[in-house]
Design a protein around this motif. Structure first.
Motif, mmCIF file in Angstrom:
data_model
loop_
_atom_site.group_PDB
_atom_site.id
_atom_site.type_symbol
_atom_site.label_atom_id
_atom_site.label_comp_id
_atom_site.label_asym_id
_atom_site.label_seq_id
_atom_site.Cartn_x
_atom_site.Cartn_y
_atom_site.Cartn_z
ATOM 1 N N ASN A 186 48.653 100.372 59.642
ATOM 2 C CA ASN A 186 48.315 99.338 58.598
ATOM 3 C C ASN A 186 49.275 98.281 58.965
ATOM 4 O OD1 ASN A 186 50.656 99.233 56.697
ATOM 5 N ND2 ASN A 186 49.892 101.561 56.323
ATOM 6 N N PRO A 187 49.113 96.782 58.317
ATOM 7 C CA PRO A 187 49.819 95.868 58.450
ATOM 8 C C PRO A 187 51.336 96.305 58.053
ATOM 9 C CG PRO A 187 47.865 95.146 57.715
ATOM 10 C CD PRO A 187 47.867 96.578 57.536
ATOM 11 N N VAL A 188 51.464 96.909 57.082
ATOM 12 C CA VAL A 188 53.011 97.204 56.501
ATOM 13 C C VAL A 188 53.851 98.058 57.642
ATOM 14 C CG1 VAL A 188 54.490 98.545 54.778
ATOM 15 C CG2 VAL A 188 52.452 97.021 54.212
ATOM 16 N N THR A 189 53.129 99.028 58.251
ATOM 17 C CA THR A 189 53.709 100.034 59.054
ATOM 18 C C THR A 189 53.985 99.215 60.450
ATOM 19 O OG1 THR A 189 51.741 100.631 60.023
ATOM 20 C CG2 THR A 189 52.640 102.325 58.242
ATOM 21 N N GLU A 190 52.839 98.316 60.708
ATOM 22 C CA GLU A 190 53.145 97.438 62.009
ATOM 23 C C GLU A 190 54.264 96.584 61.849
ATOM 24 O OE1 GLU A 190 48.812 97.054 64.046
ATOM 25 O OE2 GLU A 190 49.001 96.052 61.825
ATOM 26 N N ALA A 191 54.415 95.743 60.580
ATOM 27 C CA ALA A 191 55.455 94.945 60.515
ATOM 28 C C ALA A 191 56.857 95.354 60.564
ATOM 29 C CB ALA A 191 55.019 93.891 59.317
ATOM 30 N N LEU A 192 57.042 96.622 59.728
ATOM 31 C CA LEU A 192 58.270 97.192 59.518
ATOM 32 C C LEU A 192 58.748 97.593 60.744
ATOM 33 C CD1 LEU A 192 58.124 98.712 56.144
ATOM 34 C CD2 LEU A 192 59.748 96.971 56.949
ATOM 35 N N SER A 193 57.606 98.540 61.529
ATOM 36 C CA SER A 193 58.025 98.763 63.004
ATOM 37 C C SER A 193 58.311 97.720 64.069
ATOM 38 C CB SER A 193 57.005 99.579 63.663
ATOM 39 O OG SER A 193 56.559 100.644 62.800
ATOM 40 N N ARG A 194 57.804 96.656 63.990
ATOM 41 C CA ARG A 194 58.226 95.719 64.821
ATOM 42 C C ARG A 194 59.614 95.114 64.573
ATOM 43 N NH1 ARG A 194 52.825 93.547 64.670
ATOM 44 N NH2 ARG A 194 53.463 92.361 62.904
ATOM 45 N N ASP A 195 59.904 94.955 63.169
ATOM 46 C CA ASP A 195 61.289 94.642 62.770
ATOM 47 C C ASP A 195 62.260 95.444 63.227
ATOM 48 O OD1 ASP A 195 60.284 92.399 61.552
ATOM 49 O OD2 ASP A 195 60.726 92.808 59.763
ATOM 50 N N ALA A 196 61.981 96.747 62.985
ATOM 51 C CA ALA A 196 62.779 98.081 63.421
ATOM 52 C C ALA A 196 63.073 97.970 64.855
ATOM 53 C CB ALA A 196 62.141 99.199 63.160
#
Ligand code: NAD
Length: 353
Positions: A186-196
């Motif tokens: 989902n967009p939250v997991t994608e965004a946090l993973s990119r930042d990570a």
């Protein structure tokens, strides 16, 4: 048009910062509890005793017997302690092994959990529990397993040894990597993973020379949170299956095994997922996610060869058989020959083709 998605919501409260350990007694009180059993490994018992002392009469005691892969015999001993001390919740201070013990107690007793992660393994935000009984490791998911509160205290990670810092971070990156192509991302997991990815890429080169650098430690722990949240919300595939087989059936060490496998499992799936792994390729360079991760791991002095973790060449056939049996859903079809080839590359430690 935005891709359709389901965001499952968040049920875990997160407290993040420096010195947040002192907030733990308040977090326990906030849950309505007054007798916490503090859990740790034998290695972190002194820290667990100090935390229990800070609780004063609201500490039921300390159980410092947590160990890798959550053996049910240890869980039974801990539950005996939990009951005999009249504890009403658990506080898990440590890495994935300690978190695992807290989850196993919670599943059997209904106890609430406050988790204070001190590695980057990423168990704290998940509803996943892996346990070992009779030499066999099984994994299950259940909402009752997910901790109520996670307190991230950057200061507690300053003592994490450099080697474990690197392998634990690669363990976390593996959650994000499989999260990028998970069908339920989902967009939250994608965004946090990119930042990570970016945070780990920037923090690890600092930490291998300056393990107590507080800014880099904060970046890395923030990244670990994003990867853990991803692991807790989406479905994992081939990488986690292989790590499970090698850890569960061959006794290989957890973080190191994830670290060695990661470039190879990434490269295996990369041709089958379009540009979904592009955030990794963009972050780590080399024009591909698999190659980028291999070069990054090598530059961080991470282990690169399964051969160095205690696996023998004859084990590769059995590992391939086990992994090809009941495989997880995976973007690229899982064939026995494909897995055998992947394992050979990881055994030899070559850069993935
Ligand atoms: P670990 O918890 O076994 O810790 C390794 C060692 O490092 C221990 O002796 C520990 O006391 C010590 N340590 C931890 N933090 C430290 C610190 N800050 N300073 C000094 N020493 C420290 O290792 P791990 O890799 O965090 O966890 C591995 C376990 O976690 C495995 O059993 C794995 O299956 C499980 N895990 C579960 C999930 C899940 O969602 N269920 C996710 C990831 C990992």
């Amino acid at each position: 048009m935005t891709r359709p998605f389901v965001f499952p919501g968040l049920t875990t409260r997160v407290v993040f910062g420096h010195g947040t350990l002192e907030k733990v007694p308040d977090e326990v009180a906030r849950l309505g509890h007054s007798r916490a059993l503090v859990l740790s490994t034998p290695h972190q018992e002194a820290e667990a005793q100090a935390l229990a002392a800070a609780f004063g009469p609201r500490a039921a005691g300390v159980f410092a017997g947590a160990t890798m892969h959550t053996p049910v015999e240890v869980t039974d001993l801990a539950i005996t302690a939990f009951r005999s001390l009249n504890a009403d919740c658990v506080v898990s201070l440590g890495g994935g092994s300690t978190t695992g013990l807290g989850k196993a107690i919670a599943l059997r007793t209904g106890a609430d959990q406050v988790v204070i992660p001190t590695t980057y393994a990423g168990s704290e935000m998940t509803d996943i529990l892996g346990e070992t009984a009779g030499g066999e490791k099984t994994t299950r998911r259940d909402p009752a397993i997910r901790p109520e509160v996670v307190v991230y205290d950057v200061d507690l990670t300053l003592t994490l040894p450099v080697a474990l810092t690197v392998t634990s971070a690669l363990n976390a990156i593996a959650h994000a990597m499989e999260g990028f192509y998970a069908p339920d991302r989902n967009p939250v997991t994608e965004a946090l993973s990119r930042d990570a990815m970016v945070a780990f890429r920037d923090a690890l080169p600092v930490l291998i020379h300056d393990a107590k650098n507080a800014d880099a430690r904060a970046k890395a722990l923030f990244a670990a949170w994003g990867c853990s949240l991803t692991l807790g919300q989406v479905t994992m595939a081939l990488h986690h299956k292989l790590a499970h087989v090698l850890g569960g059936s061959f006794g290989l060490p957890h973080a190191e095994t994830h670290a060695v496998l990661l470039p190879h499992t990434t490269a295996y799936n990369e041709p089958a997922v379009g540009d979904l792994l592009k955030p990794i390729a963009d972050t780590f360079g080399e024009g591909s996610a698999g190659k980028g991760l291999w070069h990054f791991a090598r530059s961080m002095n991470a282990p690169l060869r399964l051969a160095d973790l205690g696996l023998t060449e004859p084990d590769l056939d059995r590992a391939a058989d086990l992994a090809a049996k009941n495989p997880y859903a995976n973007p690229r079809p899982v064939t026995r020959d494909g897995i055998r080839q992947l394992l050979q590359q990881a055994f030899d430690g070559q850069c993935p083709a």
